[in-house]
Design a protein around this motif. Sequence first.
Motif, mmCIF file in Angstrom:
data_model
loop_
_atom_site.group_PDB
_atom_site.id
_atom_site.type_symbol
_atom_site.label_atom_id
_atom_site.label_comp_id
_atom_site.label_asym_id
_atom_site.label_seq_id
_atom_site.Cartn_x
_atom_site.Cartn_y
_atom_site.Cartn_z
ATOM 1 N N UNK A 1 -2.200 -39.846 13.727
ATOM 2 C CA UNK A 1 -2.590 -40.623 14.903
ATOM 3 C C UNK A 1 -1.405 -40.745 15.838
ATOM 4 N N UNK A 2 -1.657 -40.638 17.135
ATOM 5 C CA UNK A 2 -0.659 -40.951 18.150
ATOM 6 C C UNK A 2 -1.362 -41.655 19.303
ATOM 7 N N UNK A 3 -0.720 -42.661 19.850
ATOM 8 C CA UNK A 3 -1.304 -43.350 21.001
ATOM 9 C C UNK A 3 -0.195 -44.008 21.804
ATOM 10 N N UNK A 4 -0.501 -44.295 23.061
ATOM 11 C CA UNK A 4 0.445 -45.017 23.894
ATOM 12 C C UNK A 4 -0.303 -45.835 24.945
ATOM 13 N N UNK A 5 0.366 -46.872 25.411
ATOM 14 C CA UNK A 5 -0.164 -47.729 26.471
ATOM 15 C C UNK A 5 0.978 -48.118 27.389
ATOM 16 N N UNK A 6 0.672 -48.145 28.693
ATOM 17 C CA UNK A 6 1.674 -48.486 29.707
ATOM 18 C C UNK A 6 1.008 -49.352 30.766
ATOM 19 N N UNK A 7 1.703 -50.409 31.158
ATOM 20 C CA UNK A 7 1.235 -51.269 32.251
ATOM 21 C C UNK A 7 2.396 -51.524 33.191
ATOM 22 N N UNK A 8 2.134 -51.477 34.494
ATOM 23 C CA UNK A 8 3.213 -51.674 35.454
ATOM 24 C C UNK A 8 2.706 -52.391 36.698
ATOM 25 N N UNK A 9 3.629 -53.057 37.364
ATOM 26 C CA UNK A 9 3.374 -53.633 38.680
ATOM 27 C C UNK A 9 4.216 -52.842 39.674
ATOM 28 N N UNK A 10 3.644 -52.543 40.830
ATOM 29 C CA UNK A 10 4.289 -51.640 41.784
ATOM 30 C C UNK A 10 4.390 -52.299 43.160
ATOM 31 N N UNK B 1 -3.473 -45.436 29.204
ATOM 32 C CA UNK B 1 -3.562 -45.391 27.758
ATOM 33 C C UNK B 1 -4.107 -44.064 27.288
ATOM 34 N N UNK B 2 -3.625 -43.586 26.134
ATOM 35 C CA UNK B 2 -4.188 -42.386 25.536
ATOM 36 C C UNK B 2 -4.134 -42.491 24.015
ATOM 37 N N UNK B 3 -4.917 -41.673 23.358
ATOM 38 C CA UNK B 3 -4.952 -41.624 21.898
ATOM 39 C C UNK B 3 -5.176 -40.181 21.500
ATOM 40 N N UNK B 4 -4.603 -39.788 20.351
ATOM 41 C CA UNK B 4 -4.746 -38.402 19.938
ATOM 42 C C UNK B 4 -4.280 -38.177 18.518
ATOM 43 N N UNK B 5 -3.950 -36.916 18.249
ATOM 44 C CA UNK B 5 -3.576 -36.521 16.899
ATOM 45 C C UNK B 5 -4.803 -36.082 16.127
ATOM 46 N N UNK B 6 -5.581 -37.066 15.668
ATOM 47 C CA UNK B 6 -6.843 -36.823 14.964
ATOM 48 C C UNK B 6 -6.683 -35.892 13.769
ATOM 49 N N UNK B 7 -5.470 -35.913 13.160
ATOM 50 C CA UNK B 7 -5.226 -35.089 11.991
ATOM 51 C C UNK B 7 -4.865 -33.648 12.281
ATOM 52 N N UNK B 8 -4.824 -33.247 13.551
ATOM 53 C CA UNK B 8 -4.465 -31.867 13.891
ATOM 54 C C UNK B 8 -3.012 -31.597 13.505
ATOM 55 N N UNK B 9 -2.108 -32.439 13.943
ATOM 56 C CA UNK B 9 -0.709 -32.424 13.494
ATOM 57 C C UNK B 9 -0.340 -33.831 13.033
ATOM 58 N N UNK B 10 -0.351 -34.785 13.970
ATOM 59 C CA UNK B 10 -0.172 -36.187 13.601
ATOM 60 C C UNK B 10 -1.489 -36.759 13.095
#
Length: 251
Positions: free
Chosen positions: A200-209, A189-198
């Motif tokens: 807010x931007x964030x993403x989450x990924x879960x996987x089984x391997x 998971x990550x989060x960003x942007x903070x008004x710099x350009x966006x």
Amino acid sequence: MKPLIPAACAGLALALPLAATALPAAAQVTVTPYFWAAGMKGDVAPVPGLPTVETDSSFSDIVDELQLGLASSFEIRNGLWAFVGDLSYVDTGQSADLKVPTSGFDSAGLDSKSLMSTLAISYRVVDGDGASLDLLGGARINWADNDVRLMRPDSSSVKANDNETWADPIIGAKGMVWLSPRWSLTGYGDVGGFGVSSDLTWQALASVNYHFSDGLALTAGYRYYAIDYDHDGFVFDVAEYGPLIGMSITF
């Protein structure tokens, strides 16, 4: 000039794992290309002065609307430190609705292309036999191309197209848990942007391997990516989401 920026980002992200030959002998490189069946929902506007359109793809719509959804992640690790990143390209074509109905237009169509490339440095804060946790910080480069067609009641239409490239700072974490010698779970998971350009931007990924060997694993999971960007009338306030499947190669 703008089209050269996403092309350069793509080439850079794909070439980075090849630089492993210049790293210390102890470095370990992992590359995970995968297919991402991404749908999209949110608000899009290519130019000021025309209505914003909104779209919402259900899981059943993804097969019909997704034209291309490819991605790859990589990790170049040396001890507790690693250089990590991902590259994703999504191309969807779908019907859309007017966010605010007007008398001039009654329906809309949308063809949206987006490229995201995340590059970050990570540090492993938990390094156990059965689990690991990395904290990371870096940047995400985004490119979006919105092609909107607005239909009038008399069957005539107006077309508008524009694209923009921007970058956002991000912070995040990645964890892995071993269930057995063959099976593991991964979460990111990550989060960003903070008004710099966006805003807010964030993403989450879960996987089984499933690990066939130390250097080869099959991975399947789900990824959700969201971004809220609005600049000079160009709006890209969307979420892209869906299942993924790919192979992880370590050397």
